[in-house]
Design a protein around this motif. Structure first.
Motif, PDB file in Angstrom:
ATOM      1  N   SER A  18     -27.671 133.719 148.276  1.00  0.00           N
ATOM      2  CA  SER A  18     -27.760 134.245 147.206  1.00  0.00           C
ATOM      3  C   SER A  18     -27.628 133.409 145.725  1.00  0.00           C
ATOM      4  O   SER A  18     -27.448 132.263 146.233  1.00  0.00           O
ATOM      5  CB  SER A  18     -25.920 134.854 147.192  1.00  0.00           C
ATOM      6  N   THR A  19     -28.824 133.259 144.954  1.00  0.00           N
ATOM      7  CA  THR A  19     -29.145 132.519 144.378  1.00  0.00           C
ATOM      8  C   THR A  19     -28.590 133.170 142.773  1.00  0.00           C
ATOM      9  O   THR A  19     -28.501 133.234 141.837  1.00  0.00           O
ATOM     10  CB  THR A  19     -30.168 132.393 143.581  1.00  0.00           C
ATOM     11  N   LYS A  20     -27.572 133.976 143.321  1.00  0.00           N
ATOM     12  CA  LYS A  20     -26.096 134.585 141.634  1.00  0.00           C
ATOM     13  C   LYS A  20     -25.257 134.554 142.513  1.00  0.00           C
ATOM     14  O   LYS A  20     -24.307 134.024 143.534  1.00  0.00           O
ATOM     15  CB  LYS A  20     -26.713 136.127 142.106  1.00  0.00           C
ATOM     16  N   GLY A  21     -24.491 134.335 141.622  1.00  0.00           N
ATOM     17  CA  GLY A  21     -22.352 134.629 141.360  1.00  0.00           C
ATOM     18  C   GLY A  21     -21.556 133.028 141.095  1.00  0.00           C
ATOM     19  O   GLY A  21     -22.822 132.392 141.416  1.00  0.00           O
ATOM     20  N   LYS A  22     -21.217 132.728 142.356  1.00  0.00           N
ATOM     21  CA  LYS A  22     -20.682 131.448 142.287  1.00  0.00           C
ATOM     22  C   LYS A  22     -21.413 129.772 142.151  1.00  0.00           C
ATOM     23  O   LYS A  22     -21.126 129.690 141.798  1.00  0.00           O
ATOM     24  CB  LYS A  22     -18.991 131.998 142.541  1.00  0.00           C
ATOM     25  N   LEU A  23     -21.697 130.649 143.427  1.00  0.00           N
ATOM     26  CA  LEU A  23     -22.679 129.503 144.647  1.00  0.00           C
ATOM     27  C   LEU A  23     -24.099 129.612 144.358  1.00  0.00           C
ATOM     28  O   LEU A  23     -24.861 130.170 145.224  1.00  0.00           O
ATOM     29  CB  LEU A  23     -21.763 129.560 146.325  1.00  0.00           C
ATOM     30  N   ALA A  24     -24.211 130.177 143.091  1.00  0.00           N
ATOM     31  CA  ALA A  24     -25.802 130.048 143.384  1.00  0.00           C
ATOM     32  C   ALA A  24     -27.179 129.354 143.194  1.00  0.00           C
ATOM     33  O   ALA A  24     -27.716 129.078 143.589  1.00  0.00           O
ATOM     34  CB  ALA A  24     -25.875 131.001 141.698  1.00  0.00           C
ATOM     35  N   CYS A  25     -26.196 127.710 143.213  1.00  0.00           N
ATOM     36  CA  CYS A  25     -26.868 126.164 143.622  1.00  0.00           C
ATOM     37  C   CYS A  25     -26.829 126.101 144.674  1.00  0.00           C
ATOM     38  O   CYS A  25     -26.045 125.919 145.574  1.00  0.00           O
ATOM     39  CB  CYS A  25     -26.287 125.478 142.541  1.00  0.00           C
ATOM     40  N   CYS A  65     -20.033 123.959 140.629  1.00  0.00           N
ATOM     41  CA  CYS A  65     -19.504 124.392 139.810  1.00  0.00           C
ATOM     42  C   CYS A  65     -19.590 125.802 138.571  1.00  0.00           C
ATOM     43  O   CYS A  65     -20.166 125.570 137.855  1.00  0.00           O
ATOM     44  CB  CYS A  65     -19.115 122.877 138.343  1.00  0.00           C
ATOM     45  N   SER A  66     -18.768 126.497 139.182  1.00  0.00           N
ATOM     46  CA  SER A  66     -19.435 127.552 138.270  1.00  0.00           C
ATOM     47  C   SER A  66     -17.921 128.461 137.086  1.00  0.00           C
ATOM     48  O   SER A  66     -16.557 128.326 137.408  1.00  0.00           O
ATOM     49  CB  SER A  66     -19.738 128.762 138.948  1.00  0.00           C
ATOM     50  N   LEU A  67     -18.413 128.830 135.992  1.00  0.00           N
ATOM     51  CA  LEU A  67     -16.671 129.390 135.528  1.00  0.00           C
ATOM     52  C   LEU A  67     -17.573 130.537 134.562  1.00  0.00           C
ATOM     53  O   LEU A  67     -18.748 131.489 134.754  1.00  0.00           O
ATOM     54  CB  LEU A  67     -17.109 128.293 134.371  1.00  0.00           C
ATOM     55  N   ARG A  68     -16.982 131.882 135.658  1.00  0.00           N
ATOM     56  CA  ARG A  68     -16.947 133.476 134.397  1.00  0.00           C
ATOM     57  C   ARG A  68     -15.999 133.616 133.061  1.00  0.00           C
ATOM     58  O   ARG A  68     -15.300 132.780 132.837  1.00  0.00           O
ATOM     59  CB  ARG A  68     -16.145 133.964 135.752  1.00  0.00           C
ATOM     60  N   LEU A  69     -17.560 133.733 132.705  1.00  0.00           N
ATOM     61  CA  LEU A  69     -16.965 134.073 131.134  1.00  0.00           C
ATOM     62  C   LEU A  69     -16.259 135.265 130.975  1.00  0.00           C
ATOM     63  O   LEU A  69     -17.084 136.628 131.759  1.00  0.00           O
ATOM     64  CB  LEU A  69     -18.163 133.798 130.203  1.00  0.00           C
ATOM     65  N   LYS A  70     -15.185 135.346 130.258  1.00  0.00           N
ATOM     66  CA  LYS A  70     -14.258 136.582 130.093  1.00  0.00           C
ATOM     67  C   LYS A  70     -15.198 137.678 128.967  1.00  0.00           C
ATOM     68  O   LYS A  70     -15.089 138.439 129.383  1.00  0.00           O
ATOM     69  CB  LYS A  70     -12.981 135.914 129.681  1.00  0.00           C
ATOM     70  N   ASP A 117     -14.085 137.799 141.758  1.00  0.00           N
ATOM     71  CA  ASP A 117     -12.976 138.615 141.666  1.00  0.00           C
ATOM     72  C   ASP A 117     -12.053 138.209 140.251  1.00  0.00           C
ATOM     73  O   ASP A 117     -11.517 137.050 139.950  1.00  0.00           O
ATOM     74  CB  ASP A 117     -11.052 137.882 142.414  1.00  0.00           C
ATOM     75  N   GLY A 118     -11.651 138.877 139.346  1.00  0.00           N
ATOM     76  CA  GLY A 118     -10.834 138.794 138.474  1.00  0.00           C
ATOM     77  C   GLY A 118      -9.918 139.025 138.517  1.00  0.00           C
ATOM     78  O   GLY A 118      -9.637 138.544 136.849  1.00  0.00           O
ATOM     79  N   ASP A 119      -9.104 138.459 139.052  1.00  0.00           N
ATOM     80  CA  ASP A 119      -7.093 138.370 139.068  1.00  0.00           C
ATOM     81  C   ASP A 119      -7.622 136.701 139.444  1.00  0.00           C
ATOM     82  O   ASP A 119      -6.456 135.873 138.816  1.00  0.00           O
ATOM     83  CB  ASP A 119      -6.346 138.622 140.369  1.00  0.00           C
ATOM     84  N   GLU A 120      -8.325 136.100 139.591  1.00  0.00           N
ATOM     85  CA  GLU A 120      -8.752 134.608 140.084  1.00  0.00           C
ATOM     86  C   GLU A 120      -8.643 133.617 138.565  1.00  0.00           C
ATOM     87  O   GLU A 120      -8.976 134.316 137.984  1.00  0.00           O
ATOM     88  CB  GLU A 120      -9.431 133.737 141.022  1.00  0.00           C
ATOM     89  N   SER A 121      -8.690 132.232 138.696  1.00  0.00           N
ATOM     90  CA  SER A 121      -8.779 131.552 137.287  1.00  0.00           C
ATOM     91  C   SER A 121     -10.840 131.881 137.304  1.00  0.00           C
ATOM     92  O   SER A 121     -10.742 131.400 138.030  1.00  0.00           O
ATOM     93  CB  SER A 121      -7.906 129.545 138.411  1.00  0.00           C
ATOM     94  N   PRO A 122     -10.141 131.657 135.773  1.00  0.00           N
ATOM     95  CA  PRO A 122     -11.935 131.836 135.777  1.00  0.00           C
ATOM     96  C   PRO A 122     -12.419 130.526 136.500  1.00  0.00           C
ATOM     97  O   PRO A 122     -14.196 129.852 136.267  1.00  0.00           O
ATOM     98  CB  PRO A 122     -12.435 131.803 134.433  1.00  0.00           C
ATOM     99  N   PHE A 123     -12.282 129.708 136.517  1.00  0.00           N
ATOM    100  CA  PHE A 123     -12.303 127.719 137.082  1.00  0.00           C
ATOM    101  C   PHE A 123     -12.703 127.367 138.043  1.00  0.00           C
ATOM    102  O   PHE A 123     -11.693 128.182 139.786  1.00  0.00           O
ATOM    103  CB  PHE A 123     -11.828 126.647 136.425  1.00  0.00           C
ATOM    104  N   VAL A 124     -13.996 128.031 139.611  1.00  0.00           N
ATOM    105  CA  VAL A 124     -14.494 128.499 140.303  1.00  0.00           C
ATOM    106  C   VAL A 124     -13.750 126.688 141.337  1.00  0.00           C
ATOM    107  O   VAL A 124     -12.756 127.796 142.200  1.00  0.00           O
ATOM    108  CB  VAL A 124     -15.485 128.982 140.165  1.00  0.00           C
TER     109      VAL A 124
END
Length: 621
Positions: free
Chosen positions: A97-104, A112-117, A611-618
């Protein structure tokens, strides 16, 4: 043809050919056509199964083949080196999958991915980890997340890990293992508990496309970095966005568009980019993929020199130079190792300039391009431009729009028959042997002699010999003297700017009658206007002839002329202010914009596994 119709051709390209024949259309084999009207998506492996079986047979058993040049039969084996596709199709082919946390796919589980709030998307930063272990920039806290970077670069996966690490997806975006898993029911039940989202109101007002939006500024405020760019509340209870260092004023945009509008490129170098520039609206539209390639590597560095601050333009020019050197026809392993260090440093400085929303997966992938070049060789044997031209040829075969697959197959067979017959016609000009429009006869072997008399093209007219008088001898002596590197800074009308580009004054001529020039110094160049305010000064851009391949040459190519921008000791770009640019004011108050996003609010299409409850730093390893 309708945009809704999608026919997928699968082609094979043999690589045991000379450089001037490889990737050309007569040597591309159309192996199959996946019918439309929709794309195969994740079921593409079903269509490719017959081709895979034949390729396995060619690799294991081989095939008896006749060699026409030696007039003998040999046992031929074939191996599949790689696949050429865009990044979304890579997900369909590999199952990753080329989307989401592990896109690379290269970083894999160490991505190293970061979800922007506020942006509700993933960004891929943390390029400090690709620097050396003792690099000083690893201790920079204020520009990033407030912590020192102690992680090392991710280790590439082995072949066994690659075979077992893929996630083959089904039609509904779930892995096939998950479709048979008993946890699927629990997942559906938990998803049903989520609150229904209110329907979105359609806003038909055209919005400005930018990565530096209000959400991007709120994400900076959420991360606690670059406080000078945080949104503030004005006296009238409105939100004010301070101008960033990369913000361009309307006048600067007009200067950039004027430079691109006046560009005149060599014949066959690219399409007419000046037609795609609208100076009045300050827009560039309608570019094809190869136009973007030329724009980024050759023209954009020249245009932004006078439109952006020094510490911003130098980083962008360094990024353009990286792609320029990576796409050279000749690559050296030592130079590639230096490029790897340079791209890590460049991306690090870009993280200090641009907002996190800018760093999608496509901005992260250049960090892995050098490794691919060291494994697979020059880039021009793996990029999409020849494939895109071939797709246009296949599209021209369509005569019956209700049956595009049959039209393409019939046109391809007719083209193959004509190509096969033309090889046995002697003295007849065909598509394979006709000269190019501007034939420079670049493949003529020269006699042994001094290197300064090596020929890079063809002479014009008949060669004549004439005796030299005293005046001509002095001119020859002066020409040799003026071409010494130590004398160039003292010659009027020629200068080297801060970025390493050669700029000449077109109104000043040293001598109008100059009969001497070394054959090795004759190069193909074109000129780009330096600045609309300096109409007499033009930047010299060196190019290589299209069909010139220096197989045994060095890496001294004409299109790689500028030195790398010295960005090691740049000042802090976060403090760069655009004094003559006014920020953006928004009618909505800041309190309304900073309202907390509900936990059940999902991200966009690239964050379905968040997951909305986890820390933004994956990844905090």
């Amino acid at each position: 043809m309708s945009i809704a119709h999608s026919t997928w051709p699968v082609v094979l390209i043999p690589y045991n050919l000379p450089p001037w024949m490889c990737m050309k259309q007569p040597y591309i084999m159309l192996s199959m056509l996946i019918p439309g009207p929709s794309s195969p998506e994740t079921d593409i492996d079903v269509y490719l199964q017959p081709l895979i079986e034949e390729l396995k047979e060619l690799w294991v058993s081989g095939l008896q083949t006749y060699d026409a040049s030696r007039q003998e039969t040999f046992h031929m084996h074939a191996s599949l080196l790689w696949t050429i596709s865009d990044f979304p199709a890579y997900a369909n082919l590999s199952g990753w999958s080329t989307k989401g946390k592990l896109a690379c796919p290269s970083c894999n589980k160490d991505t190293c991915s970061l979800r922007l709030k506020h942006g509700r998307k993933f960004c891929y930063m943390g390029h400090q980890r690709f620097l050396e272990a003792n690099h000083i920039f690893r201790s920079d806290k204020s520009s990033f997340n407030g912590t020192k970077e102690k992680r090392l670069a991710p280790i590439p996966l082995s072949r066994t890990q690659q075979d077992t690490g893929g996630k083959k997806q089904g039609k509904r975006g779930k892995t096939r293992v998950q479709e048979e898993s008993p946890l699927e029911e629990n997942s559906s039940a938990s998803a049903a508990k989520k609150k229904e989202k209110p329907p979105k109101e359609h806003n038909w007002k055209k919005k400005r496309k930018t990565k530096d939006s209000v959400k991007a500024r709120l994400d900076l405020q959420e991360m606690g970095v670059r406080r000078t760019l945080h949104p503030v509340t004005t006296i009238r209870n409105k939100t004010y966005l301070p101008p960033a260092c990369f913000t361009m004023s309307p006048k600067e945009k007009e200067v950039l568009c004027n430079i691109l509008k006046d560009v005149k490129l060599p014949d066959g170098y690219s399409s007419n980019i000046s037609r795609r520039v609208n100076v009045r609206e300050r827009k560039i539209s309608g570019l094809k993929s190869h136009d973007c390639h030329v724009l980024m590597q050759q023209l954009l560095p020249l245009a932004i020199r006078s439109s952006l601050p020094m510490n911003v333009s130098s980083v962008l020019i360094e990024l353009c130079n990286f792609f320029k050197e990576l796409c050279s026809k000749v690559l050296n392993v030592g130079d590639l190792l230096k490029l790897q260090d340079r791209i890590a440093l460049t991306l690090f400085h870009m993280e200090k300039i641009f907002p996190p929303a800018f760093f999608d997966i496509m901005v992260h992938l250049p960090i892995h391009l050098v490794d691919e070049a060291m494994l697979a060789g020059p880039v021009q044997y793996r990029w999409m431009y020849p494939i895109e031209r071939y797709l246009l040829t296949l599209k021209s075969y369509v005569r019956n729009r209700s049956r595009p697959k049959g039209s393409i197959a019939e046109g391809y067979l007719a083209e193959e028959c004509l190509t096969f017959c033309s090889r046995y016609l002697e003295g007849v000009q065909s598509k394979l042997n006709r000269p190019v429009r501007n034939d420079e006869d670049a493949h003529v072997e020269m006699e042994e002699g001094f290197s300064i008399f090596s020929l890079a093209g063809r002479p014009l007219g008949e060669v004549k010999s004439c005796p030299l008088d005293q005046t001509t001898i002095e001119q020859a002596h002066r020409y040799v003297l003026f071409n010494c590197p130590a004398v160039i800074p003292f010659i009027a009308g020629i200068k080297i700017d801060a970025f390493g580009y050669t700029v000449v004054n077109m109104t000043r001529h040293i001598y109008k009658n100059e009969p001497f020039v070394f054959a090795s110094q004759a190069e193909q160049v074109f000129y780009v206007q330096d600045h609309p305010g300096n109409k007499d000064w033009h930047v010299v851009v060196k190019t290589k002839p299209r069909d010139l391949y220096e197989v045994h040459g060095n890496n001294d190519e004409g299109d790689v002329q500028t030195k790398a921008a010295e960005i090691q000791n740049l000042e802090d770009v976060n403090t760069c202010e655009q004094i003559d640019i006014v920020g953006t004011e928004i009618d909505e108050p800041l309190e309304q914009l900073t309202q907390a996003i509900p936990d059940d609010e999902e991200c966009d299409t690239d964050s379905d596994d968040s997951d909305g409850d986890e820390s933004p730093f994956v990844n905090d390893k």
